[in-house]
Design an enzyme around this catalytic site. Structure first.
Site, PDB file in Angstrom:
ATOM      1  N   ALA A  28       0.807  -1.223   0.000  1.00 50.37           N
ATOM      2  CA  ALA A  28       0.000   0.000   0.000  1.00 50.37           C
ATOM      3  C   ALA A  28       0.844   1.281   0.000  1.00 50.37           C
ATOM      4  O   ALA A  28       0.390   2.326  -0.467  1.00 50.37           O
ATOM      5  CB  ALA A  28      -0.935  -0.016   1.202  1.00 50.37           C
ATOM      6  N   ARG A  40      -1.526   0.477   7.765  1.00 54.61           N
ATOM      7  CA  ARG A  40      -0.868   0.449   9.081  1.00 54.61           C
ATOM      8  C   ARG A  40      -0.047   1.670   9.462  1.00 54.61           C
ATOM      9  O   ARG A  40       0.604   1.651  10.502  1.00 54.61           O
ATOM     10  CB  ARG A  40      -0.006  -0.813   9.184  1.00 54.61           C
ATOM     11  CG  ARG A  40      -0.857  -2.056   9.202  1.00 54.61           C
ATOM     12  CD  ARG A  40      -0.064  -3.324   9.282  1.00 54.61           C
ATOM     13  NE  ARG A  40      -0.980  -4.451   9.257  1.00 54.61           N
ATOM     14  CZ  ARG A  40      -1.575  -4.909   8.152  1.00 54.61           C
ATOM     15  NH1 ARG A  40      -1.320  -4.359   6.980  1.00 54.61           N
ATOM     16  NH2 ARG A  40      -2.411  -5.919   8.216  1.00 54.61           N
ATOM     17  N   HIS A 124      -3.825 -10.108  -4.254  1.00 54.74           N
ATOM     18  CA  HIS A 124      -5.041  -9.837  -3.486  1.00 54.74           C
ATOM     19  C   HIS A 124      -6.209  -9.450  -4.394  1.00 54.74           C
ATOM     20  O   HIS A 124      -7.207  -8.916  -3.924  1.00 54.74           O
ATOM     21  CB  HIS A 124      -4.786  -8.725  -2.455  1.00 54.74           C
ATOM     22  CG  HIS A 124      -3.899  -9.167  -1.322  1.00 54.74           C
ATOM     23  ND1 HIS A 124      -3.310  -8.295  -0.439  1.00 54.74           N
ATOM     24  CD2 HIS A 124      -3.514 -10.398  -0.931  1.00 54.74           C
ATOM     25  CE1 HIS A 124      -2.585  -8.987   0.443  1.00 54.74           C
ATOM     26  NE2 HIS A 124      -2.695 -10.259   0.166  1.00 54.74           N
ATOM     27  N   CYS A 132     -20.379 -12.430  -8.519  1.00 57.22           N
ATOM     28  CA  CYS A 132     -21.513 -12.865  -7.707  1.00 57.22           C
ATOM     29  C   CYS A 132     -21.082 -14.062  -6.860  1.00 57.22           C
ATOM     30  O   CYS A 132     -20.552 -15.041  -7.392  1.00 57.22           O
ATOM     31  CB  CYS A 132     -22.702 -13.233  -8.587  1.00 57.22           C
ATOM     32  SG  CYS A 132     -24.021 -13.996  -7.604  1.00 57.22           S
ATOM     33  N   CYS A 135     -23.504 -17.213  -8.223  1.00 56.89           N
ATOM     34  CA  CYS A 135     -23.456 -17.814  -9.568  1.00 56.89           C
ATOM     35  C   CYS A 135     -22.149 -17.522 -10.301  1.00 56.89           C
ATOM     36  O   CYS A 135     -21.916 -18.062 -11.382  1.00 56.89           O
ATOM     37  CB  CYS A 135     -24.639 -17.337 -10.416  1.00 56.89           C
ATOM     38  SG  CYS A 135     -24.513 -15.619 -10.947  1.00 56.89           S
TER      39      CYS A 135
HETATM   40  P1  CNA Z   1       0.523  -1.708   5.138  1.00 53.20           P
HETATM   41  O1  CNA Z   1       0.599  -2.777   6.168  1.00 53.20           O
HETATM   42  O2  CNA Z   1      -0.423  -0.578   5.371  1.00 53.20           O
HETATM   43  O3  CNA Z   1       1.997  -1.119   4.979  1.00 53.20           O
HETATM   44  C1  CNA Z   1       2.286  -0.029   4.158  1.00 53.20           C
HETATM   45  C2  CNA Z   1       3.682   0.418   4.497  1.00 53.20           C
HETATM   46  O4  CNA Z   1       4.039   1.428   3.588  1.00 53.20           O
HETATM   47  C3  CNA Z   1       3.814   1.002   5.915  1.00 53.20           C
HETATM   48  O5  CNA Z   1       4.820   0.286   6.611  1.00 53.20           O
HETATM   49  C4  CNA Z   1       4.250   2.461   5.674  1.00 53.20           C
HETATM   50  O6  CNA Z   1       5.283   2.850   6.552  1.00 53.20           O
HETATM   51  C5  CNA Z   1       4.792   2.410   4.264  1.00 53.20           C
HETATM   52  N1  CNA Z   1       4.615   3.643   3.502  1.00 53.20           N
HETATM   53  C6  CNA Z   1       3.485   4.382   3.343  1.00 53.20           C
HETATM   54  N2  CNA Z   1       3.712   5.405   2.494  1.00 53.20           N
HETATM   55  C7  CNA Z   1       5.024   5.293   2.119  1.00 53.20           C
HETATM   56  C8  CNA Z   1       5.865   6.061   1.263  1.00 53.20           C
HETATM   57  N3  CNA Z   1       5.413   7.130   0.595  1.00 53.20           N
HETATM   58  N4  CNA Z   1       7.162   5.688   1.130  1.00 53.20           N
HETATM   59  C9  CNA Z   1       7.658   4.612   1.807  1.00 53.20           C
HETATM   60  N5  CNA Z   1       6.900   3.849   2.618  1.00 53.20           N
HETATM   61  C10 CNA Z   1       5.598   4.180   2.759  1.00 53.20           C
HETATM   62  O7  CNA Z   1       0.216  -2.311   3.707  1.00 53.20           O
HETATM   63  P2  CNA Z   1       0.769  -3.636   3.047  1.00 53.20           P
HETATM   64  O8  CNA Z   1       0.555  -3.469   1.598  1.00 53.20           O
HETATM   65  O9  CNA Z   1       2.079  -4.040   3.553  1.00 53.20           O
HETATM   66  O10 CNA Z   1      -0.275  -4.679   3.619  1.00 53.20           O
HETATM   67  C11 CNA Z   1      -0.934  -5.460   2.817  1.00 53.20           C
HETATM   68  C12 CNA Z   1      -2.447  -5.119   2.759  1.00 53.20           C
HETATM   69  C13 CNA Z   1      -2.779  -3.684   2.540  1.00 53.20           C
HETATM   70  C14 CNA Z   1      -2.992  -5.805   1.586  1.00 53.20           C
HETATM   71  O11 CNA Z   1      -4.056  -6.615   2.000  1.00 53.20           O
HETATM   72  C15 CNA Z   1      -3.498  -4.748   0.619  1.00 53.20           C
HETATM   73  O12 CNA Z   1      -4.523  -5.267  -0.171  1.00 53.20           O
HETATM   74  C16 CNA Z   1      -3.931  -3.680   1.519  1.00 53.20           C
HETATM   75  N6  CNA Z   1      -4.136  -2.328   1.028  1.00 53.20           N
HETATM   76  C17 CNA Z   1      -4.066  -2.015  -0.290  1.00 53.20           C
HETATM   77  C18 CNA Z   1      -4.261  -0.706  -0.699  1.00 53.20           C
HETATM   78  C19 CNA Z   1      -4.175  -0.395  -2.159  1.00 53.20           C
HETATM   79  O13 CNA Z   1      -4.588  -1.193  -2.999  1.00 53.20           O
HETATM   80  N7  CNA Z   1      -3.638   0.774  -2.507  1.00 53.20           N
HETATM   81  C20 CNA Z   1      -4.528   0.287   0.232  1.00 53.20           C
HETATM   82  C21 CNA Z   1      -4.635  -0.076   1.596  1.00 53.20           C
HETATM   83  C22 CNA Z   1      -4.417  -1.382   1.960  1.00 53.20           C
END
Ligand code: CNA
Length: 253
Positions: A28, A40, A124, A132, A135
């Site tokens: 993310a 997070r 993901h 659906c 179906c």
């Molecule tokens: P997470 O656990 O929220 O971690 C994101 C990490 O990115 C954190 O540790 C932040 O410190 C770091 N971070 C945020 N912005 C920046 C930046 N600009 N530069 C450097 N680091 C940064 O998310 P993960 O992806 O690790 O966890 C997986 C989850 C989040 C999955 O299930 C995703 O589907 C889910 N998710 C997806 C989205 C999306 O599609 N954009 C948004 C929110 C959550």
């Protein structure tokens, strides 16, 4: 760019030039600059506002789809408006130039594909379509939003009576294409993690498959991760700025 950053850029470009197969896992954090909250980041992440298991598990979807869509609808609407940022563009440039061979993303926002990345595995799923639950009929997210709007209880029903579910992996469901992700990670002699807290399993285990084959690990993330101590390079900086600096150094921008 500070001297330390410049050294790190040089080190990663050196690793990329020497690598036969580079794989990147994104989270993310690569999409926050597009205006999509991560999960997070303390105070700002979506999980500081809601309990994930209560709203976005498969059980929550089945038991209370109206509540589920109270959380998901704004997210689906938001994704109609957002565009790729410099992280997505940099990763797509790296692929085009032959430095990046495969991209695995945990994100469901489709922004890597919108930025032009070709070899992308969305483990993901993505929010572009819904399926659906009864179906298996698939519809676009645009039609899903229309169905939510039209229903008194704000639940998107299929003509078969089932409820449409976004085609994403919810808590309690298996990942899409995990075997392919493991194969790709195992092939990587260089594995990049970009913008992920590495707290979501089993995606957070993927770097270990590369490490097991003596691959080099690079982590670019604001927060520390449980694999920082195993990485050849760790960068606790903005992922977009860093990847752009890397592309500039490689003369790609
Ligand atoms: P997470 O656990 O929220 O971690 C994101 C990490 O990115 C954190 O540790 C932040 O410190 C770091 N971070 C945020 N912005 C920046 C930046 N600009 N530069 C450097 N680091 C940064 O998310 P993960 O992806 O690790 O966890 C997986 C989850 C989040 C999955 O299930 C995703 O589907 C889910 N998710 C997806 C989205 C999306 O599609 N954009 C948004 C929110 C959550």
């Amino acid at each position: 760019m500070s001297e330390i950053e410049e050294q790190q850029v040089k080190k990663i470009s050196h690793l990329m030039k020497g690598s036969k197969y580079t794989v990147c896992l994104t989270g993310a954090g690569v999409s926050t600059a597009s205006g999509i909250s991560d999960f997070r980041t303390p105070g700002k992440g979506l999980w500081s506002k809601v309990n994930p298991i209560e709203v976005t598990s498969i059980q929550a979807f089945q038991e209370n789809p109206a509540r589920f869509y109270q959380f998901y609808r704004p997210r689906i609407e938001e994704l109609q408006q957002v565009s790729p940022n410099q992280s997505h563009h940099a990763l797509s440039q790296l692929e085009r130039a032959g430095y990046l061979h495969f991209l695995i993303t945990q994100n469901i926002d489709c922004l890597h594909k919108k930025a032009g990345s070709q070899r992308v595995l969305e483990i993901h799923g993505n929010l572009d379509q819904s399926i659906c639950f009864q179906c298996g009929r698939k519809i676009s997210s645009r039609l899903l939003l229309q169905k939510i709007e039209e229903n008194d209880h704000k639940i998107p029903y299929c003509q078969c009576g089932g409820v449409f579910k976004p085609d994403v992996v919810l808590f309690g469901e298996a990942l899409f294409n995990l075997d392919e992700a493991i194969d790709e990670a195992s092939k990587a002699d260089l594995f990049l993690v970009a913008g992920s807290s590495l707290q979501v399993s089993p995606a957070n285990l993927l770097p270990e498959y590369s490490l097991a084959q003596k691959g080099n690990l690079v982590i670019i993330n604001y927060m520390e991760t449980h694999l920082d101590h195993k990485a050849a390079v760790v960068i606790h900086q903005d992922v977009g700025l860093f990847l752009s600096a890397l592309c500039q150094y490689l003369n790609l921008l």
